[in-house]
Design a protein around this motif. Structure first.
Motif, short mmCIF file in Angstrom:
data_model
loop_
_atom_site.label_atom_id
_atom_site.label_comp_id
_atom_site.label_asym_id
_atom_site.label_seq_id
_atom_site.Cartn_x
_atom_site.Cartn_y
_atom_site.Cartn_z
N GLY A 59 0.80 -1.21 0.00
CA GLY A 59 0.00 0.00 0.00
C GLY A 59 0.84 1.26 0.00
N ALA A 60 1.94 1.25 0.75
CA ALA A 60 2.79 2.44 0.83
C ALA A 60 3.38 2.80 -0.53
CB ALA A 60 3.91 2.21 1.85
N ALA A 61 3.54 1.81 -1.39
CA ALA A 61 4.11 2.07 -2.72
C ALA A 61 3.24 3.02 -3.54
CB ALA A 61 4.30 0.75 -3.46
N PHE A 62 1.94 3.13 -3.20
CA PHE A 62 1.06 4.05 -3.91
C PHE A 62 1.18 5.48 -3.39
CE2 PHE A 62 -0.88 0.02 -4.90
CZ PHE A 62 -1.45 0.20 -6.14
N LEU A 63 1.86 5.67 -2.28
CA LEU A 63 1.86 6.96 -1.59
C LEU A 63 3.25 7.58 -1.67
CD1 LEU A 63 -0.03 5.77 1.63
CD2 LEU A 63 -1.02 6.66 -0.49
N ASP A 64 3.49 8.32 -2.71
CA ASP A 64 4.81 8.93 -2.90
C ASP A 64 4.66 10.44 -2.95
OD1 ASP A 64 7.50 9.09 -3.18
OD2 ASP A 64 7.55 8.53 -5.29
N GLY A 65 5.26 11.12 -1.96
CA GLY A 65 5.16 12.56 -1.92
C GLY A 65 3.76 13.07 -1.64
N VAL A 66 3.00 12.32 -0.84
CA VAL A 66 1.62 12.68 -0.53
C VAL A 66 1.59 13.68 0.61
CG1 VAL A 66 -0.55 11.77 0.38
CG2 VAL A 66 0.69 10.50 -1.38
N GLY A 94 -1.48 0.11 9.09
CA GLY A 94 -0.18 -0.46 8.75
C GLY A 94 0.42 0.20 7.52
N VAL A 95 -0.42 0.47 6.51
CA VAL A 95 0.05 1.21 5.33
C VAL A 95 0.52 2.59 5.74
CG1 VAL A 95 -0.71 2.30 3.17
CG2 VAL A 95 -1.37 -0.06 3.68
N ILE A 96 -0.24 3.24 6.60
CA ILE A 96 0.14 4.58 7.06
C ILE A 96 1.44 4.51 7.86
CG2 ILE A 96 -0.55 6.46 8.61
CD1 ILE A 96 -3.45 5.93 7.64
N ARG A 97 1.58 3.52 8.74
CA ARG A 97 2.82 3.36 9.49
C ARG A 97 4.01 3.18 8.54
NH1 ARG A 97 -0.24 0.55 13.81
NH2 ARG A 97 0.40 1.51 15.78
N GLN A 98 3.84 2.29 7.55
CA GLN A 98 4.92 2.03 6.61
C GLN A 98 5.27 3.28 5.81
OE1 GLN A 98 6.40 -1.06 6.40
NE2 GLN A 98 7.91 -0.31 4.90
#
Length: 350
Positions: free
Chosen positions: A144-151, A173-177
């Motif tokens: 999931g974190a892979a979708f969040l770049d420079g957010v 967990g995605v937010i933590r990562q």
């Protein structure tokens, strides 16, 4: 890159005893309950001592161990028959969360193969369910974190962290990562009426793990999106139907509608045990109705006008067409539909 913070466990099996962190008392007190009967575990699930679909399944698996131990001591020759009412009681505790039925089905499958004392094998299986959940959450965090770049910011709803799982969390967990990898700058959390899981639980987890969090009233979410401060809404799920419809904490559907209107992406994070291919669509998912007193009061105090009634569904259904991505430990499905989910589950089974 920093290691994602992960200091909390709410379900603990220790020396043959199930211990649950009483989430009804957070954040004011960290109180642990020790449970020694299946009825007590079912009560804890129903009364929201433990909540969150994965954590419910894990607690129920340990509840099977407790029940089997008692029934075998009472009647070694026919303990399986005596155990059946305990399994049914656990299954009825929270009907919407498919992880509960999934965990019980897994324990049932093992029970059919056992002769003699069932406790060692059932304890090991419950432990595997618990450990597999944590591993799955870590994998989902990475995917999931892979979708969040420079957010700039993300918004979450209810609680989907270590308190709702075996550990680490699904959406949280995605937010933590992503926080550990420096991919997001701000985390917003709905307070989540009527149980205030966002204010009491998500905020407690994030603050405890050193992740700054900004709370908002549920009704302020659409305006937050309008201001441009969030680019993703990230939520969990209690059940995902075969067509990609998502059952989650009440208020999720409204967030998805507002997100689509404002061009905000919508992510659902849940283990494959939450995907129910036997349920055709969200229309077939049972929605738990909880006591009206939860809406009519707050913090143990009655706040509504005398004589007012309340409608209190615990969950709502977000249609698949409003979901941009479903993240599971077995992979990611963008713009989910029936064929894509079926393919994902086939890969997971293989």
């Amino acid at each position: 890159m920093n290691t994602p913070p992960d200091s909390i466990r709410a379900v603990v099996w220790q020396e043959g005893e199930l211990r649950l962190l009483d989430q009804r008392r957070l954040p004011d007190a960290e109180s642990w309950l020790r449970l020694d009967t299946a009825a007590a575990v079912a009560d804890a699930i129903r009364d929201m001592v433990v909540r969150g679909a994965p954590a419910i399944g894990i607690a129920a698996a340990y509840g099977v161990v407790i029940a089997a131990r008692q029934r075998y001591r009472e009647n070694p020759a026919d303990w399986k028959t005596a155990l059946e009412p305990d399994l049914e009681q656990l299954a009825a505790a929270r009907p919407t969360a498919v992880n509960l039925c999934w965990a019980l089905a897994r324990m049932r499958g093992l029970i059919q193969c056992l002769d003699g004392d069932p406790v060692p094998a059932l304890t090991a299986e419950a432990g595997r369910i618990h450990e597999e959940d944590i591993a799955a959450n870590r994998r989902m965090g990475e995917l999931g974190a892979a979708f969040l770049d420079g957010v700039e910011g993300v918004l979450t709803h209810c609680n989907t962290g270590s308190l709702a799982t075996g550990g680490f969390g699904t959406a949280l967990g995605v937010i933590r990562q992503a926080w550990g990898e420096g991919r997001i700058r701000r985390v917003f959390a709905d307070e989540t009426r009527p149980w205030l899981q966002g204010a009491r639980l998500t905020a407690w987890e994030l603050v405890r793990d050193g992740i700054p969090v900004t709370l908002l009233a549920d009704a302020a979410a659409a305006h937050l999106m309008h201001t441009g401060q969030v680019q993703w809404v990230i939520v969990g799920s209690d059940r995902i139907a075969a067509n990609g419809d998502v059952a989650n904490k009440i208020g999720t559907y409204g967030l998805a509608v507002a997100a689509r209107h404002h061009g905000v992406k919508f992510m659902v994070v849940a283990p494959t045990s939450t995907v129910d291919l036997g349920t055709a669509s969200g229309a077939d998912i049972p929605i738990e109705q909880r006591p009206g007193e939860e809406v009519l009061g707050a913090g143990g105090r009655h706040i509504a006008a005398p004589g007012a009634a309340a409608w209190n569904p615990a969950f709502d259904i977000t249609p698949a067409e409003l979901v941009d991505v479903i993240v599971t430990e077995a992979g990611v499905v963008e713009r989910p539909d029936r064929d894509k989910l079926a393919a994902l589950m086939a890969r997971a089974a293989a």
